[in-house]
Design an enzyme around this catalytic site. Structure first.
Site, PDB file in Angstrom:
ATOM      1  CB  CYS B  73      -0.916   0.052   1.225  1.00 46.78           C
ATOM      2  SG  CYS B  73      -2.158  -1.220   1.313  1.00 46.78           S
ATOM      3  CG  HIS B 136      -1.523   3.624   3.878  1.00 45.56           C
ATOM      4  ND1 HIS B 136      -1.220   2.382   3.367  1.00 45.56           N
ATOM      5  CD2 HIS B 136      -1.667   3.447   5.214  1.00 45.56           C
ATOM      6  CE1 HIS B 136      -1.192   1.510   4.341  1.00 45.56           C
ATOM      7  NE2 HIS B 136      -1.462   2.131   5.470  1.00 45.56           N
TER       8      HIS B 136
HETATM    9 CA   LIG Z   1      -3.189  -2.122  -0.709  1.00 46.93          CA
END
Ligand SMILES: [Ca+2]
Ligand SMILES: [Ca+2]
Lengths: 515, 515
Positions: B73, B136
């Site tokens: 991610c 993120h």
């Molecule tokens: Ca991901």
């Protein structure tokens, strides 16, 4: 907004349902050889070599859960044409337990006269039928297409392997009931370069037949079944080197283009609305051929096995004005369903006293509704697996037999699942392995036999098996006896083309099925 | 007939090429979380849960060979927004060789101010930018979206795992620059039942933003990135139990429906011809999650690995009137290309002095032509693999690390390839393993190092690697230092919603990356 879409779809479908078919529509059944579920763009092949098939699917109905009756050629094809499992129609062997058998030239047997093929039922109802391509239901005179409901044939009775014309003759190519030459000797295939014009010949044959029948206004059934995707692979000069997948992809592109030409011809002749076209393949991709074989997408193993990779097939139904475009069907279907489906569409009553394994797909095609039915996965004469709903129970597992591995074959390259891709035939009947194909299409995750889920469904699956076995009447096995004398030494017409070959004396023996 | 088709296509495309974009179009970048290449109907998923995405592809352009810059991610998302590899933008660790690192709450680092995100470039040019979903790129105040080119935010800085608010606080959900509550405490997610309304909230946020911007006639960039397909999975009541794949498929269906609503809103507002929409995913499906994870289709392994299953992504570009419908592109592309592509479309000059790894995709999108470029596959800070044309060379192999296996993870379930899916990091730099992705998308068949094919291409691939390494300037690693004190104890706005939590004293430590 979504509900109004649904309403719209329902209305369109109601209009499309052919409650009564006023005239006899034409049929085209397109059957690929060893092409895998994962080979079409619409089933996700990254090479995207099938724009015409993808368009056919967009204009018609795509099946996601469609199966062959066998993971190899001959039994699968016999089942398509008879609507019955190989163990019923005789396309199996009892020589050795669960061995996959087919029809090489030495096989004595073939399609029994007692079987009524859908070609016969249609012929009787006034259809003119043609097969173009590989027959594979027996190569001896009594087994050939013109003896079983076909009016015309261009193609061959067996696979296009190369032989030496001494121990084994090269395969004859037929026009109707006479051979016109042999592969390699007369019909050029260059196995080193993977070059042949054969697919182009098959395309041309199809277009001519369709035009002729359209002009005559006589309903027709065309069974178009070229074999360029079966090893040894070939493509014509125009297609060789065009795909990113090598020769296999080139062959796919050429076949796809041919299908595009067939559909375009129907439109050009203005008979597309009178012609039901069905596309599928005879068994899973030949994973043992590595890059010379096709793709089974996310499924386990391939040809020769009863995992999804051996049985799950691409399938597309197309009929402009009758089948609504852009549909997906999760109906569990099989090639054996084509038989009753065609008869229903043509308004022909079913042959009396025949036990069919196929069902009619009318409800899936014209209403996109689903009915529940079991799928039986046979390897040779043995029932290996059964599917009902999303559940599949493995009674037996068998990946690549050890003797096949010794010959360099591997049916599950790169795949390995403990207790599942076993290298011998393992009996799980006491506690069948259970999988949920919806959540686990790759048959990777065994559902624990102590789980509530297992306990809730296994009984139903086993009951279905019991019921099936109880009512199963096996046909006489056709693939037990072999004899070099029965090979294609002197087929009808060989004298006219000077291709008769001396035959050895008859010496029947038990056929060997190494894997 | 075929050549006239080609001519027609060429003409249409010439008309469509936007040589100059007269106005600033809107942008919607849709990024899924852990969704795999094989999850979409159009990439072959048998469950066919994505009618809206399939339609989007039919109306636009589908990429077959599109990649993320990282198989997990945070680095992937940082690379999307910076157009630069993780080793340049700092989203990596040097703590241990080649470990995959991301941004859990204890991480001290985040996106450096020195990086110019495409949101910043667009904002400066007059765009109003909104992110909906998972950020993120660092959760500390200085790293949050509104400090990096976004005007609005609805979503969370980290993954939606459940914590106890004692050792680890539950993740805050932000509206713009203030938290409005925490997952589980305020924003309901029922992990046992897999139930949450979160995707519906994300859909509604998107529709409201689009309508508002359309009314204001101000160009916008929407970065829509919900996380329902990342474990713990969730779907709303309306979608739970609707798919044949279980909760994962339910989440896919809900996201697909949301995308359908977004595209329908653009059409309704009549701004579809002024809006470029791009769909993709941040990394390969989480195969370690088994039936709770997605599908990577025919590719090897998944998330966390540098096999195709870790990096190959679904990707669809859509722009009615600008991008011709029904196109397939085999252009090798990466999420890092979005940056310069958006700038080109908006007519904004590139930031000076920045070394981009992305290229502009203008030629692929508007002319469907391909250019050759290498693809680099990093695991953590180490270059594992390189692709050029159809060839991919493995400098290192590593499947599931042994310590991950001990924790019950397996990145390649059901797949096993000798010397390839190794359970430790194996150095092949002396004789890299070579694969042909066209013929062998599953990386199953190693091309012999003694073959002419190998000798013909390996040198070029290694030269590309050398060149890349020579010019690579590494950023300061952001994922080395951890500290429990930096977790989301008291984000801005916590006092207003009474969700401030007591923070422990700062005690920095070296982050541990177990796999
Ligand atoms: Ca991901
Ligand atoms: Ca076959």
């Amino acid at each position: 907004m979504e509900s109004s879409n649904v309403m719209y779809t329902v209305c369109v479908l109601l209009l499309l349902v052919p409650r009564t078919f006023t005239a006899k529509p034409n049929f085209i059944v397109i059957l690929m050889d060893d092409m895998g579920w994962g080979d079409l763009g619409v089933y996700g092949n990254p090479a995207k070599e099938t724009p015409n098939l993808d368009k056919m699917a967009a204009e018609g109905l795509l099946f996601t859960d469609f199966y062959s009756a066998s993971p190899i050629c001959s039994p699968s094809r016999a089942s398509l044409l008879t609507g019955r499992l190989p163990v019923r129609n005789g396309f199996y062997t009892t020589n050795e337990k669960a061995k996959n058998a087919y029809t090489p030239q030495v096989v004595v047997g073939g399609i029994p006269d007692s079987e009524i093929l859908f070609s016969e039922a249609l012929q009787e109802a006034g259809y003119r039928n043609k097969i173009i391509g590989k027959w594979h239901l027996g190569h001896r005179a009594q087994y050939l297409p013109l003896r079983h409901g076909f009016d015309e044939w261009f193609g061959a009775p067996n696979c296009h392997y190369k032989y030496n014309n001494k121990n084994i003759p090269n395969i004859p190519v037929y026009r109707d009931d006479k051979m016109i030459g042999r592969y390699y000797d007369d019909i050029k295939i260059d196995p080193e370069r993977g070059l042949s014009n054969l697919t182009q010949m098959y395309i041309e044959e199809a277009l001519i037949f369709i035009e002729k029948q359209a002009k005559k206004k006589q309903p027709f059934m065309l069974y178009w079944t070229p074999d360029a995707t079966h090893t040894p692979l070939y493509a014509s000069e125009k297609y060789r080197g065009r795909s990113q997948r090598g020769l296999y992809g080139d062959a796919v592109m050429e076949l796809d283009a041919g299908i595009g030409q067939i559909l375009a011809t129907l439109k050009k002749l203005n008979i597309d609305r009178e012609t039901f076209v069905f596309f599928s393949s005879d068994n899973g991709a030949a994973t043992y051929a590595h890059q010379q074989g096709g793709s089974n997408g996310p499924f386990l193993c391939g040809k020769q096995t009863t995992f999804e990779g051996g049985h799950r097939e691409p399938a597309v139904a197309w009929w402009p004005g009758r089948i609504a475009p852009g549909q997906i069907s999760h109906q569990v279907g099989t090639l054996m369903d084509i038989y009753l489906t065609l008869l229903d569409i043509a308004g022909i009553s079913y042959p009396k006293g025949v036990e069919f394994d196929g069902h009619t797909l009318i409800s899936a095609l014209f209403n996109n509704t689903e009915f529940e039915r079991p799928m039986f996965y046979y390897r040779g004469d043995t029932l290996f697996k059964v599917r009902l709903g999303q559940y599949k129970a493995h009674l037996y597992t068998w990946g690549t037999p050890q003797d096949a591995q010794l010959m360099g074959y591997h049916y599950c390259p790169g795949q390995y699942i403990v207790n599942v891709t076993t290298d011998q035939m393992v009996d799980h009947k006491k506690e069948p392995l259970l999988f949920h194909l919806g959540q686990d299409p790759g048959e990777k995750y065994i559902i624990s036999s102590s789980s509530d889920e297992y306990k809730a469904v296994i009984g139903t699956l086993l009951k279905v098996v019991e019921e099936h076995k109880k009512t199963l009447k096996r046909g006489a096995p056709q693939l037990n006896i072999c004899d070099s004398a029965v090979q294609n030494w002197s087929p009808a017409g060989c004298d006219e083309v000077k291709r008769c070959l001396p035959s050895p004396k008859s010496k029947p023996f038990k056929c060997q099925w190494p894997y």
